[in-house]
Design an enzyme around this catalytic site. Structure first.
Site, PDB file in Angstrom:
ATOM      1  N   LYS A   1       0.741  -1.080  -0.074  1.00 11.87           N
ATOM      2  CA  LYS A   1      -0.008  -0.130   0.012  1.00 11.87           C
ATOM      3  C   LYS A   1       0.908   1.225  -0.015  1.00 11.87           C
ATOM      4  O   LYS A   1       1.886   1.282   0.362  1.00 11.87           O
ATOM      5  CB  LYS A   1      -1.011  -0.070   1.295  1.00 11.87           C
ATOM      6  CG  LYS A   1      -2.140  -0.997   0.999  1.00 11.87           C
ATOM      7  CD  LYS A   1      -3.444  -0.743   2.084  1.00 11.87           C
ATOM      8  CE  LYS A   1      -4.504  -1.261   1.354  1.00 11.87           C
ATOM      9  NZ  LYS A   1      -5.684  -1.176   2.641  1.00 11.87           N
TER      10      LYS A   1
ATOM     11  N   ARG B   1      -4.805  -9.786   4.382  1.00 12.13           N
ATOM     12  CA  ARG B   1      -5.043  -9.700   2.933  1.00 12.13           C
ATOM     13  C   ARG B   1      -3.752  -9.407   2.054  1.00 12.13           C
ATOM     14  O   ARG B   1      -3.162  -8.415   2.205  1.00 12.13           O
ATOM     15  CB  ARG B   1      -6.168  -8.469   2.805  1.00 12.13           C
ATOM     16  CG  ARG B   1      -6.592  -8.689   1.411  1.00 12.13           C
ATOM     17  CD  ARG B   1      -7.669  -7.667   1.361  1.00 12.13           C
ATOM     18  NE  ARG B   1      -8.272  -7.191  -0.078  1.00 12.13           N
ATOM     19  CZ  ARG B   1      -7.891  -6.561  -1.047  1.00 12.13           C
ATOM     20  NH1 ARG B   1      -6.732  -5.673  -0.664  1.00 12.13           N
ATOM     21  NH2 ARG B   1      -8.353  -6.619  -2.165  1.00 12.13           N
TER      22      ARG B   1
END
Length: 286
Positions: A221, A255
């Site tokens: 991210k 995840r």
């Protein structure tokens, strides 16, 4: 106990959720699993590497070309049905904020709805309750789907995360979602700047202490990229470091894009914590 699909997980069993994007423009793989066969091959690889959950998404999180609910369903529903046919024991999650898509994928065999946008469509939780499937309740800071944060501010970011996710989780249970199938997610990058996401990681134990199982979606991210000043393809090490910290603080579900690497990190942390024996223990004994 955490129960998802046909599986039950004890308190010290980390769970990997592998990302499979059914989008032509995903930020990480640029559409490599948009077509069915590469996507199914990705599912098989992820399962073989230790993923218990496959998270299928039909719309990328960031801004881009509009994707209608009908198109999102076209990308995901048939694929969910095929994954269910080929992998009857895998837990199938679908990353969607729309109740129409949620209903269609549940009918096709999904076990979990991953609502990354924090209940922006309140009917999605109603769908999860009606089908008796799991639900991920995420803190998105009030952001609208597919928007980036702009000068967002919190008096106390973790206090807001805990308050919002607990409220979403309790509402889900009141609507019929099994309590043991509800997860909460701090929503790294969603409605947050990099400092917010770092603080959410540092204080993750406050979420864990609520008793709700915590899911973290950290993989490659922007907060990792900004912290290390690295482009998307060079964020794996930063992601794995953040994964290790999250595991030590008690997160339950991860995840990820890199399943095999994450499995090693989680196994190592579990062994250090005393929850998992070494795979081999010969040193000093021979």
């Amino acid at each position: 106990m955490l129960r998802l699909g046909r599986r039950e997980f004890d308190a010290h069993e980390p769970v990997i959720m592998a990302i499979v994007n059914r989008t032509p423009d995903s930020f990480y793989d640029q559409g490599s699993t948009f077509r069915d066969e590469p996507a199914l091959a990705r599912v098989a690889e992820a399962v073989s590497e230790g993923a218990a959950i496959i998270d299928i998404g039909g719309v990328k999180a960031g801004p881009g070309e509009e994707v209608t609910a009908e198109e999102e369903a076209r990308r995901t529903v048939g694929f969910v049905a095929e994954v269910r046919r080929r992998f009857p024991d895998v837990i199938i999650s679908v990353d969607t904020w729309r109740h129409e898509v949620g209903e269609a994928v549940c009918e096709a065999g999904a076990d979990l709805l991953n609502d990354a946008w924090g209940g922006v469509d309140p009917r999605l939780a109603e769908v999860a309750g009606r089908f008796g499937v799991g639900l991920v309740c995420t803190h998105a800071g009030g952001a609208r789907p597919r928007t980036r944060p702009h000068r967002v501010a919190y008096d106390d970011v973790m206090a807001d995360i805990v308050s919002v996710t607990r409220g979403l989780a309790e509402r889900a249970v009141s609507l019929g979602v099994p309590r043991e199938s509800v997860l909460i997610d701090p929503g790294h990058d969603f409605g947050k700047n990099t400092r917010h996401s770092l603080e959410a990681t540092r204080r993750l134990g406050e979420m864990v202490s609520t008793g709700w199982p915590v899911l973290v979606s950290l993989s490659n991210k922007d907060f990792v990229g900004e912290t290390l000043d690295k482009p998307v393809k060079e964020r794996v090490l930063g992601t794995l470091a953040t994964t290790a910290v999250s595991a030590w603080l008690g997160a339950r579900v991860y995840r990820v894009h890199e399943v095999a690497e994450t499995r090693q990190i989680l196994d190592m942390v579990a062994s250090i914590a005393g929850h998992r024996p070494p795979a081999v223990a010969r040193r000093g004994l021979a």
